[in-house]
Design an enzyme around this catalytic site. Structure first.
Site, PDB file in Angstrom:
ATOM      1  N   SER A 122       0.295  -9.977  -0.405  1.00  0.00           N
ATOM      2  CA  SER A 122       0.155  -8.528  -0.408  1.00  0.00           C
ATOM      3  C   SER A 122       0.288  -7.856   0.942  1.00  0.00           C
ATOM      4  O   SER A 122       0.491  -6.638   1.008  1.00  0.00           O
ATOM      5  CB  SER A 122      -1.198  -8.145  -1.033  1.00  0.00           C
ATOM      6  OG  SER A 122      -2.256  -8.782  -0.336  1.00  0.00           O
ATOM      7  N   LYS A 170       0.797  -1.227   0.000  1.00  0.00           N
ATOM      8  CA  LYS A 170       0.000   0.000   0.000  1.00  0.00           C
ATOM      9  C   LYS A 170       0.831   1.280   0.000  1.00  0.00           C
ATOM     10  O   LYS A 170       0.398   2.316  -0.516  1.00  0.00           O
ATOM     11  CB  LYS A 170      -0.947   0.004   1.197  1.00  0.00           C
ATOM     12  CG  LYS A 170      -2.144  -0.914   1.066  1.00  0.00           C
ATOM     13  CD  LYS A 170      -3.151  -0.378   0.078  1.00  0.00           C
ATOM     14  CE  LYS A 170      -4.456  -1.140   0.143  1.00  0.00           C
ATOM     15  NZ  LYS A 170      -5.482  -0.569  -0.751  1.00  0.00           N
TER      16      LYS A 170
END
Length: 407
Positions: free
Chosen positions: A304, A54
């Site tokens: 992720s 992110k």
């Protein structure tokens, strides 16, 4: 017609991120390679700064703000990973940040976001509700709203993951990544399809929070009436307009996985890969292990994020063991007489089951006089071992059931 992000945008984002983000490792996975009968790799974005990919998109978006915008500060909404990415990026750029998070956001993610210097506001039960509060804050204060996925700069930043994958594994045929709002898979698809049009890009959603399949079917973003999943990082109720445009045009397929699939993947990553990954970060691996999508190797699955609450990890490990047939919760009905419990436990031990806990249940109105139910948690070596143990108990005359009662 929505303009899509291009390869030049992703490459420009990479220049901005030089010295800010890490080139995360690409690790081989023997269990996945065996399951797929071909090379499989793990892109370890859970080892990225702030624990997820992110920060890539957040930094690109915030770094491009004007001096006047920076002076007003930024605001975001997130279940945790985008929050940390925004907080870290804002701190690196000397900008104040306020982050709205759901009331039930994992405590480690809340604490980490505070640690990066952001002001935290806990509002709503879902990310969508936090997003409403964050937008209202932006309207009231003039702070710049940093969307978690639906912005060209964010998508371009996330797309730098694909540039690294293509350099680390030039022969890759399939890239699999988790999907919440769609920023990561959109960015990956932009870069991968521009450089290697033959590469298949597969998105994976948790079945309990899968907004993309109905949206793709309808041809527009469709809001889920309700959603729930252990994969809080991808629990998003509706795709963004921009990410929907990218996914519908560039992503080859979006599939879903169950909570059991996710738990099994987390357990495999922990045991075999020595990787501590959060549920949202493991959905790509879950899809490959569950066989819900046909892929061509070499395959790269993106891990992720790794920001998992330790308490959730305990529950997920137990759930994963149960899903793999290695943790049984049984209720056994037997005679309530001295020595009966010892006999039952000895039979379980004889078949190499490890009893974790035992509870006597005498209050079931369906029990006969002189009967008792014994609730047990038993560790086994796998599904076949569990089946043999249950069969042996039933062959000895015990009534055995999974759950609360053996009636």
């Amino acid at each position: 017609m929505t303009d899509l992000v291009g390869l030049a945008d992703v490459r420009a984002a990479r220049e901005l991120l030089a010295g800010i983000t890490r080139t995360t490792p690409l690790e081989p996975s023997r269990p996945l390679s065996a399951a797929l009968d071909g090379p499989a790799w793990l892109k370890c974005e859970h080892l990225q700064r702030a624990g997820s990919y992110k920060v890539r998109g957040a930094y690109v978006r915030i770094s491009r703000l004007s001096a006047a915008e920076r002076a007003r500060g930024v605001v975001a909404a997130s279940a945790g990973n985008h929050a940390q990415g925004v907080a870290l990026a804002a701190g690196l750029l000397g900008i104040s940040a306020t982050v709205f998070m759901p009331v039930g956001a994992p405590l480690p993610k809340v604490a980490a976001t505070k640690g990066y210097g952001a002001q935290i506001e806990l509002v709503g039960n879902t990310v969508d509700e936090s997003l409403v509060a964050a937008r209202d804050f932006a309207d009231r204060t003039g702070a710049v709203f940093i969307h978690p996925f639906d912005h060209a700069d964010v998508i371009a930043g996330q797309g730098t993951v694909a540039l690294e994958i293509l350099e680390q594994c030039p022969e890759v045929k399939t890239i699999v990544a988790g999907v919440g709002g769609g920023g990561l898979v959109s960015g990956i698809a932009v870069a991968a399809k521009a450089i290697r049009p033959d590469v298949r890009v597969i998105g994976v959603q948790a079945a309990g929070a899968a907004a993309f399949p109905p949206s793709l079917l309808a041809g527009r973003p469709v809001r889920l009436p309700a959603y729930s999943t252990i994969a809080d990082g991808i629990a998003v109720g509706i795709p963004g307009d921009l990410t929907f445009a990218h996914v519908s045009k560039l992503v080859d397929e979006v599939v879903t996985v169950s909570e059991e699939d996710i738990s099994r993947a987390l357990l495999m990553l922990l045991e075999r890969g020595k990787q501590v990954v959060e549920p949202a970060g493991a959905v790509g691996v879950a899809a490959l292990l569950a066989g819900v999508v046909e892929v061509e190797a070499p395959v790269v699955a993106v891990l992720s994020g790794g920001n998992i609450d330790p308490l959730l990890m305990l529950r997920v490990i137990e759930h994963g063991l149960a899903a793999a047939g290695r943790y049984l919760r049984l209720t056994v009905r037997c005679n309530d007489r001295p020595g009966q419990l010892a006999l039952l436990l000895s039979q379980i031990a004889e078949h190499r089951g490890n009893v974790v806990d035992v509870v006597h249940l005498r209050q079931n109105p369906h029990l006969g006089l002189g009967e008792v139910e014994v609730a047990l948690s038993v560790e086994t070596r796998g599904a076949e071992h569990s089946d043999r143990l249950i069969s042996a108990l039933r062959a000895s005359g015990y009534q055995v059931a999974f759950g609360e009662t053996a009636g």
